[in-house]
Design an enzyme around this catalytic site. Sequence first.
Site, PDB file in Angstrom:
ATOM      1  N   ARG A 176       0.830  -1.212   0.000  1.00 37.10           N
ATOM      2  CA  ARG A 176       0.000   0.000   0.000  1.00 37.10           C
ATOM      3  C   ARG A 176       0.862   1.258   0.000  1.00 37.10           C
ATOM      4  NH1 ARG A 176      -2.167  -3.619  -1.067  1.00 37.10           N
ATOM      5  NH2 ARG A 176      -4.076  -4.592  -0.331  1.00 37.10           N
ATOM      6  N   SER A 308     -11.125  -0.248   3.424  1.00 36.35           N
ATOM      7  CA  SER A 308     -10.288  -0.611   4.571  1.00 36.35           C
ATOM      8  C   SER A 308      -9.697   0.654   5.178  1.00 36.35           C
ATOM      9  CB  SER A 308      -9.171  -1.559   4.144  1.00 36.35           C
ATOM     10  OG  SER A 308      -9.704  -2.763   3.631  1.00 36.35           O
ATOM     11  N   GLU A 411      -5.265   4.056   6.279  1.00 33.63           N
ATOM     12  CA  GLU A 411      -5.047   3.915   4.845  1.00 33.63           C
ATOM     13  C   GLU A 411      -5.491   5.166   4.093  1.00 33.63           C
ATOM     14  OE1 GLU A 411      -6.307   0.685   1.443  1.00 33.63           O
ATOM     15  OE2 GLU A 411      -5.672  -0.040   3.408  1.00 33.63           O
TER      16      GLU A 411
END
Length: 421
Positions: A176, A308, A411
Amino acid sequence: MLDSSPASPARPTFADITTIGVGGSIAAFACPKDRVGLIEAVEGADAQGQPLCVIGGGSNLLVSDDPFPGLVVRDARHEMYVLDEAAPVEGQDRSVHVGATAGTNWDDLVDYCVRMGLAGIEGLSGIPGTVGASVVQNIGAYGQEVAQSVQSVEVWDRERKTTQELSAQDLAFGYRSSALKSSMYEAPGQPAESFFPTPRFVVLSVTFALRHSRASRVDFDQLARALGVEVGDQMPTEQIRQAVLSIRAQKGMLEDPYRYLNPWMRGSRQRDNAQAAIDSLQAAVDQAGGVDSPQGQDLIANRHSCGSFFMNPVISEEQAVSLPAEAPRFPVISAGQQADPARVKTSAAWLIDHAGFHKSFALPKAQAGLSTVHTLALTNRGSASSQELADLAFAIRSGVEAAFGLSLIPEPVLVGLQLDR
């Protein structure tokens, strides 16, 4: 394409253009429809010292309800094109390159590639957002990461005021993460002073290296179970795509397609794909008892999220040993590299649940809560404020740290909000 002056208020709010549906007013908003216009908008804001937020699909943003005093730019180009032969030549290399502008809806690109008989990104079906954002975040799911398919990215360098062509190696992809995302942060979760909330490198277009094939390998156990096959088996890419969409829907990890009826979102996704998503959600709501039933309301509200909210922690072997024996542990692998033996990835969802924050958890008198089907999604249950969502995130992160000694990293990009108290 989206008209930047629809018959509605002069400018959208962040609540209008983000998947979680919160955020304040915007001082200036631009939707450039060509490459030059996009660069000029970004360069103009930088030259004037304006705060700048380049937004994609708004799926990875949690923005304060306070007014945003600068310019918000959304790329209104939605172009996809095959750069090589449209069909493979018998006996020759089956690789093919596909290009897309940064503003292209990500799932539109996946759908386009699957229909063209091109494999490599079908496991990333249903992820909200745009092509530009996909490489900033290095999106991943069900055994695939975008890093595995990126050939190159054309960017505008805000510091040098020039365009550049960055290779996959230049992008330094990780879990990520990318060099693009890293330019916004001093450290994980700590915004940089120079380039935030927009990276130094603004994505203009992306070239993907895919392959001519209507079948692909299934590399994720949950996906394999859904398809009734073994990990490593080959399956038609269209079946993989539909299975992924089904799994994501069951987890509440698809965006609310009704947002594309909003004047500020209309035209930012292909009409047929947006309508198909609306029809699919409506059928599920009807089956659950209708929009007025608690189950029907949950199906819609669960999709008002950033997906998420916390990244899965990547920790040392020593930290992993200190976790309960039943805590999930996964190898750390990115972009086809070998597993890093010194690091372990664990599940943020498991940590959240076992720290006492179960599905549907909410703070008292708040309209923000965890999804009813997934502990990793913070959702707007109707009229949540951005501060209510930040308070919920703070409570969860503090609880996980107290229980397991691990600090979860958000995130989404947080604009005007902080989780450190």
